[in-house]
Design a protein around this motif. Structure first.
Motif, PDB file in Angstrom:
ATOM      1  N   THR A   1     -16.612  21.075  65.078  1.00 54.05           N
ATOM      2  CA  THR A   1     -16.324  19.601  65.256  1.00 54.05           C
ATOM      3  C   THR A   1     -17.486  18.953  66.327  1.00 54.05           C
ATOM      4  OG1 THR A   1     -14.876  20.396  67.473  1.00 54.05           O
ATOM      5  CG2 THR A   1     -14.235  19.912  65.416  1.00 54.05           C
ATOM      6  N   GLU A   2     -18.132  19.976  67.099  1.00 56.80           N
ATOM      7  CA  GLU A   2     -19.347  19.444  67.758  1.00 56.80           C
ATOM      8  C   GLU A   2     -20.469  18.849  67.144  1.00 56.80           C
ATOM      9  OE1 GLU A   2     -20.788  22.010  70.783  1.00 56.80           O
ATOM     10  OE2 GLU A   2     -18.799  22.326  71.704  1.00 56.80           O
ATOM     11  N   ALA A   3     -20.629  19.720  65.964  1.00 55.13           N
ATOM     12  CA  ALA A   3     -21.806  19.170  64.818  1.00 55.13           C
ATOM     13  C   ALA A   3     -21.620  18.295  64.167  1.00 55.13           C
ATOM     14  CB  ALA A   3     -22.044  20.545  64.013  1.00 55.13           C
ATOM     15  N   TYR A   4     -19.947  17.763  63.929  1.00 49.73           N
ATOM     16  CA  TYR A   4     -19.629  16.796  63.002  1.00 49.73           C
ATOM     17  C   TYR A   4     -19.801  15.717  63.907  1.00 49.73           C
ATOM     18  CZ  TYR A   4     -16.052  13.607  61.057  1.00 49.73           C
ATOM     19  OH  TYR A   4     -15.610  12.394  60.597  1.00 49.73           O
ATOM     20  N   VAL A   5     -19.514  15.617  65.317  1.00 47.52           N
ATOM     21  CA  VAL A   5     -19.731  14.373  65.759  1.00 47.52           C
ATOM     22  C   VAL A   5     -21.028  14.265  66.155  1.00 47.52           C
ATOM     23  CG1 VAL A   5     -19.328  13.554  68.438  1.00 47.52           C
ATOM     24  CG2 VAL A   5     -17.312  14.581  67.203  1.00 47.52           C
TER      25      VAL A   5
ATOM     26  N   ASN B   1     -22.312  12.525  62.807  1.00 50.28           N
ATOM     27  CA  ASN B   1     -21.887  11.313  62.360  1.00 50.28           C
ATOM     28  C   ASN B   1     -21.795  10.137  63.565  1.00 50.28           C
ATOM     29  OD1 ASN B   1     -20.477  11.646  59.549  1.00 50.28           O
ATOM     30  ND2 ASN B   1     -20.074  13.374  60.717  1.00 50.28           N
ATOM     31  N   ALA B   2     -21.760  10.634  64.724  1.00 47.74           N
ATOM     32  CA  ALA B   2     -21.920   9.563  65.794  1.00 47.74           C
ATOM     33  C   ALA B   2     -23.533   8.991  66.035  1.00 47.74           C
ATOM     34  CB  ALA B   2     -21.422   9.998  67.533  1.00 47.74           C
ATOM     35  N   SER B   3     -24.302  10.021  65.770  1.00 51.66           N
ATOM     36  CA  SER B   3     -25.787   9.372  65.648  1.00 51.66           C
ATOM     37  C   SER B   3     -26.008   8.642  64.503  1.00 51.66           C
ATOM     38  CB  SER B   3     -26.677  10.618  65.443  1.00 51.66           C
ATOM     39  OG  SER B   3     -26.707  11.452  66.755  1.00 51.66           O
TER      40      SER B   3
ATOM     41  N   VAL C   1     -10.989  14.494  67.406  1.00 52.07           N
ATOM     42  CA  VAL C   1     -11.148  14.796  66.191  1.00 52.07           C
ATOM     43  C   VAL C   1     -10.065  15.577  65.652  1.00 52.07           C
ATOM     44  CG1 VAL C   1     -12.718  15.977  64.535  1.00 52.07           C
ATOM     45  CG2 VAL C   1     -13.772  15.012  66.578  1.00 52.07           C
ATOM     46  N   GLN C   2      -9.473  15.210  64.658  1.00 50.72           N
ATOM     47  CA  GLN C   2      -8.485  16.178  63.877  1.00 50.72           C
ATOM     48  C   GLN C   2      -8.791  16.556  62.562  1.00 50.72           C
ATOM     49  OE1 GLN C   2      -4.811  13.938  64.294  1.00 50.72           O
ATOM     50  NE2 GLN C   2      -4.418  14.435  66.513  1.00 50.72           N
ATOM     51  N   GLY C   3      -8.227  17.421  61.965  1.00 50.92           N
ATOM     52  CA  GLY C   3      -8.346  18.016  60.609  1.00 50.92           C
ATOM     53  C   GLY C   3      -9.152  19.353  60.649  1.00 50.92           C
ATOM     54  N   LYS C   4      -9.512  19.897  59.577  1.00 54.00           N
ATOM     55  CA  LYS C   4     -10.216  21.126  59.186  1.00 54.00           C
ATOM     56  C   LYS C   4     -11.636  20.955  58.906  1.00 54.00           C
ATOM     57  CE  LYS C   4      -6.196  24.030  58.480  1.00 54.00           C
ATOM     58  NZ  LYS C   4      -5.406  24.889  57.844  1.00 54.00           N
TER      59      LYS C   4
ATOM     60  N   SER D   1     -12.993  18.101  56.513  1.00 56.43           N
ATOM     61  CA  SER D   1     -11.859  16.967  56.354  1.00 56.43           C
ATOM     62  C   SER D   1     -11.745  16.451  57.818  1.00 56.43           C
ATOM     63  CB  SER D   1     -10.680  17.340  55.467  1.00 56.43           C
ATOM     64  OG  SER D   1     -10.001  18.429  56.613  1.00 56.43           O
ATOM     65  N   TYR D   2     -12.853  16.501  58.830  1.00 58.20           N
ATOM     66  CA  TYR D   2     -12.684  16.149  60.061  1.00 58.20           C
ATOM     67  C   TYR D   2     -12.627  14.490  60.194  1.00 58.20           C
ATOM     68  CZ  TYR D   2     -13.823  20.688  61.749  1.00 58.20           C
ATOM     69  OH  TYR D   2     -13.803  22.083  62.100  1.00 58.20           O
ATOM     70  N   GLN D   3     -11.858  13.856  60.998  1.00 57.84           N
ATOM     71  CA  GLN D   3     -11.881  12.434  61.307  1.00 57.84           C
ATOM     72  C   GLN D   3     -11.549  12.407  62.651  1.00 57.84           C
ATOM     73  OE1 GLN D   3      -9.603  10.475  57.995  1.00 57.84           O
ATOM     74  NE2 GLN D   3     -11.504   9.265  57.569  1.00 57.84           N
ATOM     75  N   VAL D   4     -12.032  11.237  63.255  1.00 59.43           N
ATOM     76  CA  VAL D   4     -11.895  10.874  64.689  1.00 59.43           C
ATOM     77  C   VAL D   4     -10.740  10.062  64.710  1.00 59.43           C
ATOM     78  CG1 VAL D   4     -12.757   9.384  66.630  1.00 59.43           C
ATOM     79  CG2 VAL D   4     -14.494  10.858  65.366  1.00 59.43           C
TER      80      VAL D   4
END
Length: 208
Positions: A27-31, A34-36, A146-149, A152-155
């Motif tokens: 989830t850290e990598a996802y944020v 995508n935040a960037s 962040v929720q999901g697996k 399929s993560y979403q904030v």
């Protein structure tokens, strides 16, 4: 407004105290990624203001689960609205939520997002703590729920440090919207009118 801030702060304290203390690199990598990209979308010099807003909105639509947020912020009323009312409300809420995120993050357009750590609340629910760095030193702490697996993560909520207070935006909106509905016999029309007015105010303040 003060009671809303107190409510949001109290809720965020309870949320933090309930979190088990272990990190989730996925989830850290996802944020981080995508935040960037979201902040970068606000800084493209080749785009007009309207085009930047469209690009930002497209990123945020993928990055955040606005239907889940829209249901959360009206609580019990998400089951009381008719399908037609819910459709109209979600459309108004989406415009408002995107305007809020763009307005709050616009001062950090093009800046760097640094992930500090994360805490898992469950296998499918994490809080990722970040800081948005600015060259003038006016960094901002931002937390992303962040929720999901994986895949399929979403904030579903964002907490910003505003004037020294860490405010979870969906929690604050929930307090405001439910109070309005409670005071107006659950009127979807009055809520939508209020949301549209708030959206217009934010857009009038937006940078060019």
């Amino acid at each position: 407004m003060k009671h809303l801030i107190r409510s949001a702060l109290a809720a965020s304290v309870l949320l933090a105290s309930a979190m088990p203390a272990f990190a989730d690199a996925r989830t850290e990598a996802y944020v981080q990624k995508n935040a960037s990209e979201v902040l970068k979308s606000l800084n493209n010099p080749e785009l007009s203001a309207a085009q930047r807003t469209a690009a930002f909105s497209a990123y945020m639509d993928k990055f955040t689960n606005l239907d889940a947020v829209s249901n959360f912020v009206i609580g019990k009323y998400s089951r009381r609205f008719t399908e037609a009312e819910l459709t109209r409300y979600r459309k108004a809420f989406r415009a408002y939520a995107l305007a809020v995120y763009e307005y709050q993050l616009d001062a950090y357009r093009g800046e760097t997002v640094v992930v500090k750590n994360s805490v898992d609340r469950s296998e499918t629910d994490s809080i990722v703590n970040t800081v948005i760095k600015r060259q003038d030193g006016k960094d901002m702490d931002v937390r992303w729920r962040v929720q999901g697996k994986e895949g399929s993560y979403q904030v579903v909520d964002v907490a910003l440090n505003l004037d020294g207070n860490l405010i979870w935006l969906a929690i604050e909106q929930r307090a405001q919207f439910i109070a309005l509905l409670d005071n107006n016999n659950g009127s979807a029309d009055k809520l939508i009118k209020k949301i549209d007015s708030m959206t217009a105010d934010l857009k009038a303040k937006k940078r060019s």
